[in-house]
Design a protein around this motif. Sequence first.
Motif, PDB file in Angstrom:
ATOM      1  N   GLU A  57       9.184  -7.352   5.611  1.00  0.00           N
ATOM      2  CA  GLU A  57       9.182  -7.710   4.188  1.00  0.00           C
ATOM      3  C   GLU A  57       8.063  -7.032   3.410  1.00  0.00           C
ATOM      4  O   GLU A  57       8.081  -7.035   2.181  1.00  0.00           O
ATOM      5  CB  GLU A  57       9.129  -9.220   4.022  1.00  0.00           C
ATOM      6  N   ASP A  58       7.094  -6.434   4.095  1.00  0.00           N
ATOM      7  CA  ASP A  58       6.050  -5.690   3.385  1.00  0.00           C
ATOM      8  C   ASP A  58       6.653  -4.562   2.557  1.00  0.00           C
ATOM      9  O   ASP A  58       6.129  -4.205   1.497  1.00  0.00           O
ATOM     10  CB  ASP A  58       5.016  -5.128   4.363  1.00  0.00           C
ATOM     11  N   LEU A  60       9.539  -4.716   1.033  1.00  0.00           N
ATOM     12  CA  LEU A  60      10.050  -5.354  -0.177  1.00  0.00           C
ATOM     13  C   LEU A  60       8.920  -5.481  -1.186  1.00  0.00           C
ATOM     14  O   LEU A  60       9.088  -5.178  -2.368  1.00  0.00           O
ATOM     15  CB  LEU A  60      10.655  -6.721   0.147  1.00  0.00           C
ATOM     16  N   ASN A  61       7.754  -5.903  -0.714  1.00  0.00           N
ATOM     17  CA  ASN A  61       6.594  -6.040  -1.600  1.00  0.00           C
ATOM     18  C   ASN A  61       6.176  -4.692  -2.184  1.00  0.00           C
ATOM     19  O   ASN A  61       5.856  -4.594  -3.373  1.00  0.00           O
ATOM     20  CB  ASN A  61       5.428  -6.690  -0.863  1.00  0.00           C
ATOM     21  N   SER A  63       8.136  -2.192  -2.700  1.00  0.00           N
ATOM     22  CA  SER A  63       9.177  -1.846  -3.654  1.00  0.00           C
ATOM     23  C   SER A  63       8.966  -2.567  -4.979  1.00  0.00           C
ATOM     24  O   SER A  63       9.138  -1.977  -6.050  1.00  0.00           O
ATOM     25  CB  SER A  63      10.547  -2.185  -3.068  1.00  0.00           C
ATOM     26  N   ILE A  64       8.583  -3.829  -4.915  1.00  0.00           N
ATOM     27  CA  ILE A  64       8.316  -4.599  -6.133  1.00  0.00           C
ATOM     28  C   ILE A  64       7.112  -4.010  -6.871  1.00  0.00           C
ATOM     29  O   ILE A  64       7.135  -3.864  -8.092  1.00  0.00           O
ATOM     30  CB  ILE A  64       8.095  -6.082  -5.794  1.00  0.00           C
ATOM     31  N   GLN A  65       6.079  -3.656  -6.121  1.00  0.00           N
ATOM     32  CA  GLN A  65       4.857  -3.117  -6.730  1.00  0.00           C
ATOM     33  C   GLN A  65       5.034  -1.705  -7.266  1.00  0.00           C
ATOM     34  O   GLN A  65       4.540  -1.381  -8.344  1.00  0.00           O
ATOM     35  CB  GLN A  65       3.712  -3.085  -5.708  1.00  0.00           C
TER      36      GLN A  65
END
Length: 111
Positions: A57-58, A60-61, A63-65
């Motif tokens: 999930e890092d 995903l983070n 990608s969000i950032q």
Amino acid sequence: MKILFDANLSYRLVKKLAEIYPECLHVNRTGLPIPAIDRDIWDWGEKNDCIIVTNDEDFLNLSIQLGAPPKVVLLQIGNQSTTQIARILTERFEDIKALYLAEDYHVLEIF
């Protein structure tokens, strides 16, 4: 469509999926240090126009950032065998292709 498998997935996926994803490789073939740091994998994927496939999930983070590229396929399927993961990625080929072509989203979560 280039696929980069994260270190948390088996390198055997490359051979199992070479027919449907001919431009796939495992992070251990990128020249990055082993173990590779997530941000280094991210940067490599961006430079090489890859979709990162992971169950971490890092990403995903990141990608969000940071946004895309690279795009991310996040496997939310629990512990599965390499054969099962290969089957899922084969079945979801059209969804992954749509992610590759999409301009309005950059993460595909597979449950």
